[in-house]
Design an enzyme around this catalytic site. Structure first.
Site, short mmCIF file in Angstrom:
data_model
loop_
_atom_site.label_atom_id
_atom_site.label_comp_id
_atom_site.label_asym_id
_atom_site.label_seq_id
_atom_site.Cartn_x
_atom_site.Cartn_y
_atom_site.Cartn_z
N SER A 38 0.70 -1.11 0.13
CA SER A 38 -0.03 -0.02 -0.05
C SER A 38 0.89 1.26 0.01
O SER A 38 0.26 2.19 -0.38
CB SER A 38 -1.19 -0.04 1.16
OG SER A 38 -0.15 -0.06 2.45
N HIS A 264 -0.46 6.47 6.18
CA HIS A 264 0.08 6.25 4.75
C HIS A 264 0.34 7.50 3.89
O HIS A 264 0.08 8.40 4.35
CB HIS A 264 -0.89 5.38 3.67
CG HIS A 264 -1.00 3.78 4.21
ND1 HIS A 264 -1.50 3.48 5.29
CD2 HIS A 264 -0.78 2.75 3.44
CE1 HIS A 264 -1.24 1.91 5.22
NE2 HIS A 264 -1.01 1.83 4.35
#
Length: 289
Positions: A38, A264
Site C-alpha cells: 500500500s 500512509h
C-alpha cells in the site's frame, strides 16, 4: 548567392543534429512494472484505479509519477494494498487482494521494475494499532517497546530472506530489467511525537523510528546483495512525518488531513518518492541506505 544558401543550409543541419534528437529521443526505459504494497498503491489518493478496485491503486502513486517523469508509455502497476512478500509469487486473496501473483506482470522485455515490500510481513497494521492503543493510557512511557522488545527486529531480520526471494524471482522473469528497491517514507519523527493526535507514547517514538530505519536498512542490504539499486525515501522525509503540519506532511496520521489512508503516504509524499526515484535513475539524485 549559392555560397550564402550553403552556409544557411549547413547551420540548419547542425541545429537539427544537436536539437532534434534530444526532443525526440526514446525514453531509456520502455516497459516498466511496479510491484509492492500500500505504500506503493496509494489507497484513497484520488483517482483510484479499477484494475482491480480491491487493490486501492492511485493514478497519483509514486510509480505513476515515475512513469510520467520518464515518459514510459508501457507501464504496468500491479501493486496492491496489504501485499506481503508471499503475494509476489502467490495469489493475494480477499480485500485488499487480486486474482494473480504480482510477479505475473513481469515479462522478458521488462526493462524497469520498482518494488517496495516487507512492511506487512513484519505486521505494520498490527504494530500501529497496538502501539497507539497502549500509548493512549501511558503517553509518557514506552509500553510498546516493553511489549515487543527485540521481537520487531527479529521480524525484520526474518523478512530479509523473503525479500531476497522476491528479487530472485524478478531477475528470473525479467533478466534484463533494472531493479529498484524503494524503501518506506519516514512515519514518525525522531523523538517526542504528537500525542494525542497520533497516540504513540513519547518513549515509543524513537523505538519505532529505529525499527523503521532497521527495516529500510534491511531492504538496502538485500538490494545490494541482489545487484539491485536502492532508493530510500526515509532520507528525504525528515519533518514530513505524521506529526508535521498538514501542508508539510507526506504521510498522514490516524486522522488524515488529506485524501489518503491513515498512516500512509498522501499525494505529496508519492510525488516526492517518484521524483527521488527518477533522479536516482537519471544519475542526478542520491540513493542509499
Amino acid at each position: 548567392m549559392t555560397r550564402r544558401v550553403t552556409v544557411v543550409s549547413l547551420l540548419t543541419a547542425l541545429i537539427a543534429a544537436f536539437l532534434v534528437p534530444s526532443a525526440t529521443a526514446a525514453p531509456k526505459y520502455r516497459n516498466y512494472v511496479s510491484l509492492g504494497d500500500s505504500f506503493v498503491s496509494g489507497p484513497f489518493i484520488p483517482l483510484q484505479r479499477l484494475d482491480p478496485l480491491s487493490c486501492f491503486k492511485s493514478t497519483q502513486n509514486y510509480p505513476s509519477v515515475l512513469a510520467r517523469k520518464l515518459g514510459i508509455a508501457n507501464f504496468t502497476d500491479i501493486s496492491c494494498g496489504g501485499a506481503q512478500t508471499k503475494d509476489m509469487a502467490g495469489v493475494q486473496s480477499g480485500i485488499p487482494g487480486q486474482s494473480v501473483p504480482q510477479l505475473s506482470a513481469l515479462k522478458a522485455d521488462t526493462d524497469l521494475v520498482t518494488v517496495s515490500i516487507g512492511g506487512n510481513d513484519i505486521g505494520f497494521s498490527e504494530i500501529i494499532t497496538t502501539c497507539s492503543s497502549r500509548g493512549l493510557v501511558d503517553p509518557h512511557g514506552a509500553p510498546c517497546k516493553a511489549l515487543y522488545g527485540d521481537e520487531l527486529a527479529q521480524r525484520i531480520n526474518a523478512t530479509g530472506p523473503k525479500v531476497a526471494e522476491v528479487l530472485k524471482g524478478i531477475k528470473q522473469r525479467s533478466p534484463k530489467a533494472k531493479i529498484v528497491v524503494v524503501g518506506y517514507l519516514r512515519i514518525l519523527p525522531p523523538s517526542q511525537g504528537c500525542w494525542p493526535l497520533v497516540p504513540i507514547a513519547s518513549g515509543d517514538v524513537p523505538y519505532l523510528d529505529n525499527m523503521q530505519k532497521l527495516l529500510n536498512g534491511m531492504l538496502g542490504a538485500q538490494a545490494q546483495a541482489a545487484g539491485a539499486a536502492f532508493v530510500n525515501p526515509y532520507d528525504i522525509s525528515l519533518g514530513r512525518d505524521v506529526c508535521a503540519a498538514p501542508w508539510d506532511k507526506w504521510v498522514e496520521g490516524l486522522i488524515p488531513t488529506r485524501l489518503a489512508f491513515p498512516v500512509h503516504p498522501n499525494a505529496s509524499g508519492m510525488a516526492a518518492v517518484g521524483k527521488q526515484v527518477a533522479a536516482a535513475l537519471s544519475g542526478t539524485g542520491f540513493a542509499g541506505v
